[in-house]
Design an enzyme around this catalytic site. Structure first.
Site, short mmCIF file in Angstrom:
data_model
loop_
_atom_site.label_atom_id
_atom_site.label_comp_id
_atom_site.label_asym_id
_atom_site.label_seq_id
_atom_site.Cartn_x
_atom_site.Cartn_y
_atom_site.Cartn_z
N HIS A 193 -9.54 18.22 3.71
CA HIS A 193 -8.16 18.12 3.19
C HIS A 193 -7.70 16.66 3.16
O HIS A 193 -6.50 16.37 3.24
CB HIS A 193 -7.18 18.94 4.04
CG HIS A 193 -7.52 20.39 4.12
ND1 HIS A 193 -7.09 21.33 3.21
CD2 HIS A 193 -8.29 21.07 5.02
CE1 HIS A 193 -7.55 22.52 3.54
NE2 HIS A 193 -8.30 22.39 4.64
N SER A 323 -10.22 -7.85 -11.95
CA SER A 323 -8.85 -8.00 -12.42
C SER A 323 -8.70 -9.29 -13.21
O SER A 323 -9.32 -10.31 -12.90
CB SER A 323 -7.87 -8.01 -11.25
OG SER A 323 -6.56 -8.34 -11.67
N LYS A 329 -10.73 -9.68 -6.83
CA LYS A 329 -10.67 -8.22 -6.77
C LYS A 329 -11.96 -7.61 -7.32
O LYS A 329 -12.46 -8.04 -8.36
CB LYS A 329 -9.47 -7.70 -7.56
CG LYS A 329 -9.08 -6.26 -7.22
CD LYS A 329 -7.78 -5.90 -7.92
CE LYS A 329 -7.17 -4.64 -7.34
NZ LYS A 329 -8.02 -3.47 -7.49
#
Length: 469
Positions: A193, A323, A329
């Protein structure tokens, strides 16, 4: 390509009359009509299907020759021309869109015309003459689009999946298995979950991905038995009118020898031509593979999210800057590309399901759609498996410090105490630790629920990963 005339056009004729055809092209009147009439979209008929049908034409010519229906000279010309098409020499001669007649008649005639014209050229005759080899009377002898075209779909799909897709799946699964073996002792926290759960090893987690892929490959391979039943010899409606007894069997025997697998024409041709349940079922198997890949890449990008503000347990290869504005990034681009591709496959499966239900009496009229999507999806999934393996999985590493931090801070390690002190007391320890910002060990001792020695004996993440019989 060699010019065949000083004029840019030549006249060819079909049952509707004369048509101007570009002089340098091997296709004929029916192909030219279709080229002008079906200008829909940017989806040309897949070349693997063209090559597969060309192989059928070559086998059919040999079978007709064996049965005394085609003389040796014509058979030789047709066979040479068809073999050149199979080998991709004349790929530029197949310009038609997938979106044409639901039977694929225009593409079948495209093949008949190209093979016939090339055969005439080999015989020293001008293109369009039909004097020694006729597209209908000779190249299409004993056949109809209605049995040849779906047989071509079966052959092209089976060939692509057997020779390309299954090896690509196997290589990717093996790559995961190698990582699972290398990381078999790395204990991490499990998550259900998307919440903390009990521990497992990284090897166990990755072994699940490999097993999913192996199962998907086994399902695809199991579908080959049905795929290898083709309706060849059924001609127009399944009765075999126009095909001599023994034609289909002789053709299938040659196809089996050339393909290295057993092709059969003993099934019920009315079922095989009026519907294409085997093709629909095989597409479902491709969808299941797409679903497995989709799940796997989503798991990977979750485990790699961060690297500092997320889970960051996996370190992915930095293949390209992530990016245009944020320096340094790195994004899980392979995961994203494969997720989009697999979503496409799952959508196309629905189109195939609709197409498969489109049988009208003695013929399904969604054959080109089935061909396009089965072949395209097989190729796309092959590419996905290769790209994931080479550009992601082989360079994937672990962030051990993050893994150990999450494992050791997890409250769900308290699960090991439940058999010792009971579920309710174990729950109180977890709640107290969370509320007060304590470790489980500190909370257990503070609540006087268990001794430190007993706690250390019971709560051992490594022991908790052992598979219980």
């Amino acid at each position: 390509m060699t010019d065949h005339s000083s004029s840019p056009w030549r006249l060819e004729a079909d049952s509707l009359g004369q048509v101007q055809v570009p002089a340098e092209r091997y296709w004929g009147a029916q192909t030219e009509r279709a080229r002008l009439m079906f200008q829909l979209g940017q989806d040309p008929m897949p070349l693997p299907l063209i090559h597969a049908i060309a192989r059928i034409k070559r086998a059919a010519a040999a079978a007709n020759s064996q049965l005394g229906l085609l003389d040796g000279e014509r058979c030789n010309w047709i066979s040479l021309a068809a073999m050149e098409v199979e080998q991709g020499r004349w790929d530029q001669e197949f310009p038609l869109s997938t979106w044409q007649s639901g039977s694929g008649t225009q593409t079948n005639m495209n093949l008949n015309e190209v093979i016939a014209n090339r055969a005439c050229e080999l015989a020293g005759q001008p293109l369009g003459s039909k004097s020694c080899v006729h597209p209908n009377d000779h190249v299409n002898k004993g056949q109809s689009t209605n049995d040849v075209f779906p047989s071509g779909i079966h052959i092209a799909s089976e060939r692509q999946q057997r020779l390309q897709l299954l090896p690509a799946i196997g290589d990717l699964a093996a790559s995961f298995e190698a990582k699972a073996s290398a990381w078999s002792d790395v204990v991490k926290i499990g998550r259900t979950h998307l919440q903390d759960a009990v521990p497992l090893t990284f090897g166990q987690e990755i072994s699940g991905w490999a097993a999913q892929l192996r199962s998907a490959a086994a399902r695809i391979e199991a579908g080959f038995e049905e795929l290898r039943q083709i309706p060849l010899g059924g001609t127009a409606v399944g009765t075999g009118l126009g095909a001599k007894a023994g034609f289909a069997e002789a053709t299938c025997q040659l196809l089996s020898e050339w393909e290295g697998v057993s092709w059969q024409c003993s099934g019920n041709r009315f079922a095989l031509m009026g519907s294409h349940d085997g093709l629909v079922q095989q597409m479902t198997r491709l969808r299941l593979l797409a679903g497995a890949l989709h799940k796997i890449v989503n798991d990977i990008r979750l485990l790699a999210c961060g690297p500092r503000a997320g889970l960051g347990e996996l370190l992915l290869p930095a293949n390209e800057p992530g990016s245009s504005i944020m320096p340094g990034k790195v994004n899980p681009t392979q995961c994203e590309a494969v997720a989009m591709a697999t979503a496409q496959v799952m959508g196309l499966d629905q189109a195939v399901a609709i197409g498969g239900s489109g049988g009208h009496l003695q013929m399904n009229v969604y054959k080109p759609l089935l061909a396009l999507n089965l072949i395209r999806c097989g190729e796309l999934l092959s590419n996905c498996c290769y790209s994931l393996r080479v550009h992601l999985v082989e360079g994937m590493e672990l962030n051990i410090s993050k893994i150990e931090h999450f494992r050791d801070q997890s409250l769900m390690l308290v699960t090991a105490l439940a058999p010792v002190i009971g579920y309710d007391k174990a729950a109180k320890i977890a709640q107290h630790a969370h509320r007060e910002g304590l470790s489980l060990r500190e909370a257990a001792i503070a609540l006087d629920a268990i001794s430190a020695e007993a706690f250390d004996h019971s709560v051992n993440p490594k022991k908790m990963t052992s598979i219980q019989d």
